[in-house]
Structure formats: C-alpha cells, structure tokens
Design a protein around this motif. Structure first.
Motif, PDB file in Angstrom:
ATOM      1  N   LEU A  49       0.914  -1.165  -0.084  1.00  0.00           N
ATOM      2  CA  LEU A  49       0.028   0.063  -0.002  1.00  0.00           C
ATOM      3  C   LEU A  49       0.773   1.272   0.151  1.00  0.00           C
ATOM      4  N   THR A  50       0.757   2.086  -0.736  1.00  0.00           N
ATOM      5  CA  THR A  50       1.288   3.386  -0.906  1.00  0.00           C
ATOM      6  C   THR A  50       0.395   4.527  -0.807  1.00  0.00           C
ATOM      7  N   SER A  51      -0.483   4.410  -1.166  1.00  0.00           N
ATOM      8  CA  SER A  51      -1.579   5.671  -0.933  1.00  0.00           C
ATOM      9  C   SER A  51      -2.679   5.483  -0.255  1.00  0.00           C
ATOM     10  N   SER A  52      -3.199   6.364   0.461  1.00  0.00           N
ATOM     11  CA  SER A  52      -4.065   6.474   1.511  1.00  0.00           C
ATOM     12  C   SER A  52      -5.530   6.247   0.827  1.00  0.00           C
ATOM     13  N   GLY A  53      -6.458   5.438   1.506  1.00  0.00           N
ATOM     14  CA  GLY A  53      -7.734   5.234   1.257  1.00  0.00           C
ATOM     15  C   GLY A  53      -8.142   4.333   0.039  1.00  0.00           C
ATOM     16  N   ILE A  54      -7.187   3.888  -0.588  1.00  0.00           N
ATOM     17  CA  ILE A  54      -7.455   2.834  -1.766  1.00  0.00           C
ATOM     18  C   ILE A  54      -7.496   1.439  -1.136  1.00  0.00           C
ATOM     19  N   GLU A  55      -8.279   0.833  -0.988  1.00  0.00           N
ATOM     20  CA  GLU A  55      -8.436  -0.548  -0.834  1.00  0.00           C
ATOM     21  C   GLU A  55      -7.872  -1.435  -1.600  1.00  0.00           C
ATOM     22  N   LYS A  56      -7.007  -2.301  -1.127  1.00  0.00           N
ATOM     23  CA  LYS A  56      -6.650  -3.463  -1.941  1.00  0.00           C
ATOM     24  C   LYS A  56      -7.146  -4.576  -1.452  1.00  0.00           C
ATOM     25  N   LYS A  57      -7.453  -5.657  -2.513  1.00  0.00           N
ATOM     26  CA  LYS A  57      -8.492  -6.663  -2.155  1.00  0.00           C
ATOM     27  C   LYS A  57      -7.957  -8.196  -2.985  1.00  0.00           C
ATOM     28  N   SER A  58      -7.641  -9.085  -2.122  1.00  0.00           N
ATOM     29  CA  SER A  58      -7.468 -10.324  -2.835  1.00  0.00           C
ATOM     30  C   SER A  58      -8.376 -11.316  -2.177  1.00  0.00           C
ATOM     31  N   GLY A  59      -9.398 -11.821  -2.946  1.00  0.00           N
ATOM     32  CA  GLY A  59     -10.074 -12.915  -2.270  1.00  0.00           C
ATOM     33  C   GLY A  59     -10.796 -12.440  -1.026  1.00  0.00           C
ATOM     34  N   ARG A  60     -10.648 -13.337  -0.015  1.00  0.00           N
ATOM     35  CA  ARG A  60     -11.151 -12.947   1.168  1.00  0.00           C
ATOM     36  C   ARG A  60     -10.421 -11.906   2.143  1.00  0.00           C
ATOM     37  N   LEU A  61      -9.316 -11.396   1.671  1.00  0.00           N
ATOM     38  CA  LEU A  61      -8.555 -10.385   2.261  1.00  0.00           C
ATOM     39  C   LEU A  61      -8.713  -9.037   1.689  1.00  0.00           C
ATOM     40  N   SER A  62      -8.542  -7.942   2.618  1.00  0.00           N
ATOM     41  CA  SER A  62      -8.274  -6.733   2.012  1.00  0.00           C
ATOM     42  C   SER A  62      -7.794  -5.868   3.077  1.00  0.00           C
ATOM     43  N   SER A  63      -7.183  -4.817   2.455  1.00  0.00           N
ATOM     44  CA  SER A  63      -6.185  -3.968   3.332  1.00  0.00           C
ATOM     45  C   SER A  63      -6.516  -2.447   2.897  1.00  0.00           C
ATOM     46  N   ILE A  64      -6.321  -1.624   3.719  1.00  0.00           N
ATOM     47  CA  ILE A  64      -6.307   0.060   3.514  1.00  0.00           C
ATOM     48  C   ILE A  64      -5.454   0.560   4.508  1.00  0.00           C
ATOM     49  N   LEU A  65      -4.875   1.761   3.898  1.00  0.00           N
ATOM     50  CA  LEU A  65      -3.745   2.628   4.544  1.00  0.00           C
ATOM     51  C   LEU A  65      -4.224   3.866   4.678  1.00  0.00           C
ATOM     52  N   ASP A  66      -4.092   4.399   5.801  1.00  0.00           N
ATOM     53  CA  ASP A  66      -4.259   5.945   6.285  1.00  0.00           C
ATOM     54  C   ASP A  66      -3.046   6.609   6.725  1.00  0.00           C
ATOM     55  N   LYS A  67      -2.360   7.351   5.672  1.00  0.00           N
ATOM     56  CA  LYS A  67      -1.202   8.139   5.965  1.00  0.00           C
ATOM     57  C   LYS A  67      -1.344   9.240   6.825  1.00  0.00           C
ATOM     58  N   LYS A  68      -2.731   9.838   7.016  1.00  0.00           N
ATOM     59  CA  LYS A  68      -2.544  10.888   8.109  1.00  0.00           C
ATOM     60  C   LYS A  68      -2.828  10.478   9.419  1.00  0.00           C
ATOM     61  N   GLU A  69      -3.267   9.351   9.618  1.00  0.00           N
ATOM     62  CA  GLU A  69      -3.026   8.864  10.926  1.00  0.00           C
ATOM     63  C   GLU A  69      -2.143   7.809  11.293  1.00  0.00           C
ATOM     64  N   LEU A  70      -1.365   7.377  10.172  1.00  0.00           N
ATOM     65  CA  LEU A  70      -0.265   6.293  10.150  1.00  0.00           C
ATOM     66  C   LEU A  70      -0.730   5.125  10.640  1.00  0.00           C
ATOM     67  N   PHE A  71      -1.610   4.516   9.955  1.00  0.00           N
ATOM     68  CA  PHE A  71      -1.811   3.055  10.409  1.00  0.00           C
ATOM     69  C   PHE A  71      -2.670   2.444   8.940  1.00  0.00           C
ATOM     70  N   SER A  72      -2.725   1.205   9.280  1.00  0.00           N
ATOM     71  CA  SER A  72      -3.447   0.417   8.320  1.00  0.00           C
ATOM     72  C   SER A  72      -4.029  -0.845   8.954  1.00  0.00           C
ATOM     73  N   ILE A  73      -4.978  -1.274   8.331  1.00  0.00           N
ATOM     74  CA  ILE A  73      -5.628  -2.527   8.877  1.00  0.00           C
ATOM     75  C   ILE A  73      -5.846  -3.499   7.624  1.00  0.00           C
ATOM     76  N   LEU A  74      -5.818  -4.992   8.228  1.00  0.00           N
ATOM     77  CA  LEU A  74      -5.949  -5.992   7.379  1.00  0.00           C
ATOM     78  C   LEU A  74      -7.231  -6.812   7.591  1.00  0.00           C
ATOM     79  N   ASN A  75      -8.224  -6.883   6.758  1.00  0.00           N
ATOM     80  CA  ASN A  75      -9.225  -7.542   7.048  1.00  0.00           C
ATOM     81  C   ASN A  75      -9.536  -8.987   6.626  1.00  0.00           C
TER      82      ASN A  75
END
Lengths: 109, 113
Positions: A49-75
């Motif tokens: 992930l390099t850009s904020s707010g753009i969700e990456k998705k692969s099957g049942r996994l997804s991830s998003i980045l927040d560069k303002k708040e400096l965190f990411s989640i993996l679902n």
C-alpha cells in the motif's frame, strides 16, 4: 526511532468469523506499507500500500492505509483454518523493511 | 523460475564459533537483504547488499558481516556466536535496492548452544 506496532498480538477465532488486524507506524522516509503472511518460515507477500484510502483486495483479504493517521488494517472475512498464521506488517523506509512483531491468528473449525 | 533459496536449512553451533549462511536471489534480482527473526518477534534488518557492496546496515554489531558475489548470491557471516544469535535468518531479494517488493527465502534456523 522508527517503529511499527501491530495489534492484537494474538487472536483466536472460529471458522467463518471476520477479523481485523491493526498496524500503526512511526517511520521517517515512508515509502510503502506491506503485509506478509508467515506460516512456517518464509513470509509470503500479501499487499503493498502506498496511497491513502485505496483498498487493496485479494479474495477474502483486504487492506487499507491511512497516511494521515499512520495506520493500516488487514481484514479477513469468512476465515478458514488455512488462514492460521502470523501476519506481519512492514514499512519500507528508503531501502529496508521495518517489521512489526506480528499478529498470530489461530482459526479453529 | 526458482525463488529465493537459502542454505543450510538448519544449523547448530556452539558459543564462540563462526557460521556462514548462504542465499541465492530470485532470478532477475540483484539486491539481497538479510534479516534476523528471533522467536516471537518480527524480522530485524541486518544489512543490504547491492553491486557487491554493503549499502545499508541495521543495528547489528560488527560480528555480523556479509558478502555479495558477482552472480548476486550472498553470504552472511557471524563470528563469536552468542546464545542470543539463535534465530531464523531470512534472506530477501528485490529487483533493485529501492524496490519495495522483497521476496523472502525459507530461512536458516540457527541454534547456538
């Protein structure tokens, strides 16, 4: 000092549950954030992930980045026993990866 | 296409001894990075080799040294082994030193007794 912090450290769920893994970072010269899955030895690449707010998705996994708040989640939705592993978050800083401690996920039938 | 390979798979050494670990990068990759992963921890960056030179180094003592050969393969040497050096040593290769996507090898499990 650069650091990457993951939470929770450990998670135990039943098949079919949805889980959210967290990664926060304080790293100078941030370039990208990566998620890896480590089952036995070699971490295997999941997302970059390099850009904020753009969700990456692969099957049942997804991830998003927040560069303002400096965190990411993996679902992970509809978890399966094969999802049991350590999930590592890493930040690429100039030319090296800085890893968190990882989240150990155990999925029981 | 062979991925990143490492040898040996496992190694048992005694305190004070020296060890050499080897890594062959993925085909087409010219940059090799080494990481140490202690039990229950995330990998820690040791150093990176590009064009046969050490380009970046993490917070590891001089007992840890390395080398990169013209064919891009690499060695990690650890002298005067300590019990605390017991860990999984991972090698990662990338297309170049600024490439984000690093491919990891299976690692070498070093046990120091």
């Amino acid at each position: 000092e650069d650091k990457v912090v993951q939470s929770p450290l450990s998670l135990v769920v039943h098949e079919g549950d949805t889980v959210t893994l967290n990664c926060s970072y304080e790293v100078t010269n941030f370039r990208s954030l990566l998620w890896y899955k480590q089952e036995k030895k070699a971490p295997t690449f999941l997302f970059m992930l390099t850009s904020s707010g753009i969700e990456k998705k692969s099957g049942r996994l997804s991830s998003i980045l927040d560069k303002k708040e400096l965190f990411s989640i993996l679902n992970i939705t509809a978890t399966q026993t094969g999802d049991s592993a350590i999930y590592l978050c890493a930040v690429f800083n100039t030319d090296k990866l800085i890893f968190g401690t990882g989240t150990r996920l155990q999925v029981f039938p | 296409d062979a991925g990143v390979t490492q040898s040996p798979t496992h190694l048992i050494k005694t305190r004070g001894q020296q060890v050499t670990l080897r890594c062959s990068p993925k085909s087409g990759h010219d940059t090799v990075s080494w990481y140490q992963q202690a039990l229950g921890q995330g990998p820690q960056f040791i150093f990176q080799y590009y064009e046969e030179e050490e380009r970046q180094r993490g917070n590891f003592p001089d007992r840890f040294s390395g080398h990169q050969f013209p064919n891009y393969s690499s060695e990690l040497n650890v002298n005067a082994l300590l019990l605390g050096d017991s860990a999984l040593y991972l090698c990662a290769s990338s297309f170049d030193r600024l490439d984000y996507e690093q491919y990891f090898g299976p690692g070498t499990r070093l046990t120091v007794t």
